[in-house]
Motif scaffolding. Structure first.
Motif, PDB file in Angstrom:
ATOM      1  N   ALA A  80       0.837  -1.208   0.000  1.00  0.00           N
ATOM      2  CA  ALA A  80       0.000   0.000   0.000  1.00  0.00           C
ATOM      3  C   ALA A  80       0.868   1.252   0.000  1.00  0.00           C
ATOM      4  O   ALA A  80       0.569   2.234  -0.695  1.00  0.00           O
ATOM      5  CB  ALA A  80      -0.943  -0.009   1.199  1.00  0.00           C
ATOM      6  N   TRP A  81       1.948   1.234   0.770  1.00  0.00           N
ATOM      7  CA  TRP A  81       2.886   2.365   0.793  1.00  0.00           C
ATOM      8  C   TRP A  81       3.484   2.571  -0.601  1.00  0.00           C
ATOM      9  O   TRP A  81       3.527   3.692  -1.115  1.00  0.00           O
ATOM     10  CB  TRP A  81       3.967   2.104   1.838  1.00  0.00           C
ATOM     11  N   ALA A  82       3.935   1.488  -1.219  1.00  0.00           N
ATOM     12  CA  ALA A  82       4.540   1.573  -2.549  1.00  0.00           C
ATOM     13  C   ALA A  82       3.510   2.045  -3.575  1.00  0.00           C
ATOM     14  O   ALA A  82       3.834   2.847  -4.459  1.00  0.00           O
ATOM     15  CB  ALA A  82       5.127   0.223  -2.948  1.00  0.00           C
ATOM     16  N   ARG A 113       3.551   9.746  -8.082  1.00  0.00           N
ATOM     17  CA  ARG A 113       4.437  10.013  -9.225  1.00  0.00           C
ATOM     18  C   ARG A 113       3.690   9.925 -10.559  1.00  0.00           C
ATOM     19  O   ARG A 113       4.284  10.069 -11.624  1.00  0.00           O
ATOM     20  CB  ARG A 113       5.601   9.016  -9.239  1.00  0.00           C
ATOM     21  N   GLY A 114       2.389   9.598 -10.501  1.00  0.00           N
ATOM     22  CA  GLY A 114       1.605   9.457 -11.717  1.00  0.00           C
ATOM     23  C   GLY A 114       1.842   8.140 -12.420  1.00  0.00           C
ATOM     24  O   GLY A 114       1.575   7.994 -13.617  1.00  0.00           O
ATOM     25  N   GLU A 115       2.322   7.134 -11.678  1.00  0.00           N
ATOM     26  CA  GLU A 115       2.612   5.819 -12.245  1.00  0.00           C
ATOM     27  C   GLU A 115       1.565   4.821 -11.778  1.00  0.00           C
ATOM     28  O   GLU A 115       0.925   5.016 -10.745  1.00  0.00           O
ATOM     29  CB  GLU A 115       3.999   5.351 -11.789  1.00  0.00           C
ATOM     30  N   PRO A 116       1.405   3.715 -12.509  1.00  0.00           N
ATOM     31  CA  PRO A 116       0.444   2.695 -12.072  1.00  0.00           C
ATOM     32  C   PRO A 116       0.981   1.919 -10.869  1.00  0.00           C
ATOM     33  O   PRO A 116       2.197   1.832 -10.661  1.00  0.00           O
ATOM     34  CB  PRO A 116       0.312   1.782 -13.286  1.00  0.00           C
ATOM     35  N   VAL A 117       0.066   1.357 -10.107  1.00  0.00           N
ATOM     36  CA  VAL A 117       0.435   0.476  -8.996  1.00  0.00           C
ATOM     37  C   VAL A 117       1.037  -0.786  -9.609  1.00  0.00           C
ATOM     38  O   VAL A 117       0.517  -1.330 -10.576  1.00  0.00           O
ATOM     39  CB  VAL A 117      -0.805   0.146  -8.139  1.00  0.00           C
ATOM     40  N   SER A 118       2.152  -1.238  -9.054  1.00  0.00           N
ATOM     41  CA  SER A 118       2.886  -2.366  -9.607  1.00  0.00           C
ATOM     42  C   SER A 118       2.990  -3.486  -8.568  1.00  0.00           C
ATOM     43  O   SER A 118       2.716  -3.279  -7.401  1.00  0.00           O
ATOM     44  CB  SER A 118       4.289  -1.901 -10.007  1.00  0.00           C
ATOM     45  N   ILE A 119       3.409  -4.649  -9.037  1.00  0.00           N
ATOM     46  CA  ILE A 119       3.623  -5.754  -8.101  1.00  0.00           C
ATOM     47  C   ILE A 119       5.026  -5.665  -7.517  1.00  0.00           C
ATOM     48  O   ILE A 119       5.940  -5.120  -8.130  1.00  0.00           O
ATOM     49  CB  ILE A 119       3.397  -7.138  -8.742  1.00  0.00           C
ATOM     50  N   GLY A 120       5.161  -6.201  -6.326  1.00  0.00           N
ATOM     51  CA  GLY A 120       6.449  -6.300  -5.662  1.00  0.00           C
ATOM     52  C   GLY A 120       6.573  -7.699  -5.083  1.00  0.00           C
ATOM     53  O   GLY A 120       5.654  -8.515  -5.198  1.00  0.00           O
ATOM     54  N   PHE A 121       7.682  -7.964  -4.450  1.00  0.00           N
ATOM     55  CA  PHE A 121       7.962  -9.307  -3.953  1.00  0.00           C
ATOM     56  C   PHE A 121       8.429  -9.266  -2.504  1.00  0.00           C
ATOM     57  O   PHE A 121       9.297  -8.465  -2.153  1.00  0.00           O
ATOM     58  CB  PHE A 121       9.035  -9.979  -4.815  1.00  0.00           C
ATOM     59  N   GLY A 138       7.303  -5.043 -12.675  1.00  0.00           N
ATOM     60  CA  GLY A 138       7.142  -6.340 -12.028  1.00  0.00           C
ATOM     61  C   GLY A 138       6.757  -7.458 -12.969  1.00  0.00           C
ATOM     62  O   GLY A 138       7.275  -8.568 -12.882  1.00  0.00           O
ATOM     63  N   MET A 139       5.847  -7.199 -13.896  1.00  0.00           N
ATOM     64  CA  MET A 139       5.414  -8.257 -14.817  1.00  0.00           C
ATOM     65  C   MET A 139       6.548  -8.644 -15.768  1.00  0.00           C
ATOM     66  O   MET A 139       6.755  -9.822 -16.040  1.00  0.00           O
ATOM     67  CB  MET A 139       4.165  -7.821 -15.587  1.00  0.00           C
ATOM     68  N   ALA A 140       7.288  -7.668 -16.263  1.00  0.00           N
ATOM     69  CA  ALA A 140       8.429  -7.973 -17.135  1.00  0.00           C
ATOM     70  C   ALA A 140       9.468  -8.773 -16.368  1.00  0.00           C
ATOM     71  O   ALA A 140      10.073  -9.705 -16.906  1.00  0.00           O
ATOM     72  CB  ALA A 140       9.035  -6.687 -17.688  1.00  0.00           C
ATOM     73  N   TYR A 141       9.681  -8.422 -15.114  1.00  0.00           N
ATOM     74  CA  TYR A 141      10.636  -9.143 -14.275  1.00  0.00           C
ATOM     75  C   TYR A 141      10.224 -10.611 -14.126  1.00  0.00           C
ATOM     76  O   TYR A 141      11.056 -11.517 -14.220  1.00  0.00           O
ATOM     77  CB  TYR A 141      10.746  -8.475 -12.904  1.00  0.00           C
ATOM     78  N   LEU A 142       8.932 -10.854 -13.884  1.00  0.00           N
ATOM     79  CA  LEU A 142       8.437 -12.233 -13.760  1.00  0.00           C
ATOM     80  C   LEU A 142       8.653 -13.015 -15.050  1.00  0.00           C
ATOM     81  O   LEU A 142       9.123 -14.153 -15.020  1.00  0.00           O
ATOM     82  CB  LEU A 142       6.948 -12.243 -13.404  1.00  0.00           C
ATOM     83  N   LYS A 143       8.317 -12.402 -16.176  1.00  0.00           N
ATOM     84  CA  LYS A 143       8.503 -13.092 -17.464  1.00  0.00           C
ATOM     85  C   LYS A 143       9.972 -13.396 -17.710  1.00  0.00           C
ATOM     86  O   LYS A 143      10.318 -14.482 -18.170  1.00  0.00           O
ATOM     87  CB  LYS A 143       7.928 -12.240 -18.596  1.00  0.00           C
ATOM     88  N   GLU A 144      10.830 -12.439 -17.398  1.00  0.00           N
ATOM     89  CA  GLU A 144      12.277 -12.634 -17.592  1.00  0.00           C
ATOM     90  C   GLU A 144      12.800 -13.753 -16.692  1.00  0.00           C
ATOM     91  O   GLU A 144      13.579 -14.583 -17.124  1.00  0.00           O
ATOM     92  CB  GLU A 144      13.008 -11.331 -17.275  1.00  0.00           C
TER      93      GLU A 144
END
Length: 152
Positions: free
Chosen positions: A62-64, A71-79, A140-146
């Motif tokens: 939630a903090w992230a 910053r005007g960016e979409p909410v992303s996944i983290g680990f 995050g999604m690109a990281y998972l695919k990679e």
């Protein structure tokens, strides 16, 4: 400032364990979780204390998410990478209670690694605490695919 938590985190359905964003600042977040009998992981009249680690991780998410939105960016996944010294003063969190989960950013590096001091409270009494390590890649999604060897 209580607001819908789904605005700030990617967790949905049964995997969303927190309910409200209470406050957020540059290095601190507070969220609430309603411990309900129909919640995932509830056993009898309790949510096992080990689920506290995931509650802490979702507070950090939630903090992230709030920072990304600023910053005007979409909410992303983290680990969630792990915890150090998770201590719970109870075997579980009682159904019907409202938990307040706080996370204080101790270190957030440019590469996406972070360390947070986290606490869980019910009725102002501290029930659990830990240091939680997380990783939030730029995409995050690109990281998972990679990491799966799947071409992006």
């Amino acid at each position: 400032m209580a607001s819908s938590i789904e605005t700030y985190i990617p967790h949905r359905g049964a995997m969303r364990l927190i309910d409200r964003l209470v406050s957020v600042g540059p290095d601190l977040v507070a969220v609430e979780a309603d411990v309900r009998a129909d919640r995932l992981f509830v056993q009898g009249a309790y949510l096992p204390a080990w689920v506290g680690v995931e509650l802490m991780a979702q507070a950090i998410a939630a903090w992230a998410g709030a920072r990304a939105m600023d910053r005007g960016e979409p909410v992303s996944i983290g680990f969630l990478l792990g915890t150090r010294r998770y201590v719970a003063d109870c075997a579980g969190f009682a159904v019907g209670s409202v938990l307040r989960i706080e996370a204080h950013a101790e270190l957030v590096a440019d590469n996406g690694l972070g360390m947070f001091d986290c606490r869980i409270y019910a009725e102002e009494k501290e029930l659990a605490r830990a240091h939680v390590s997380v990783f939030e890649p730029k995409d995050g999604m690109a990281y998972l695919k990679e990491s799966e060897g799947t071409p992006g």
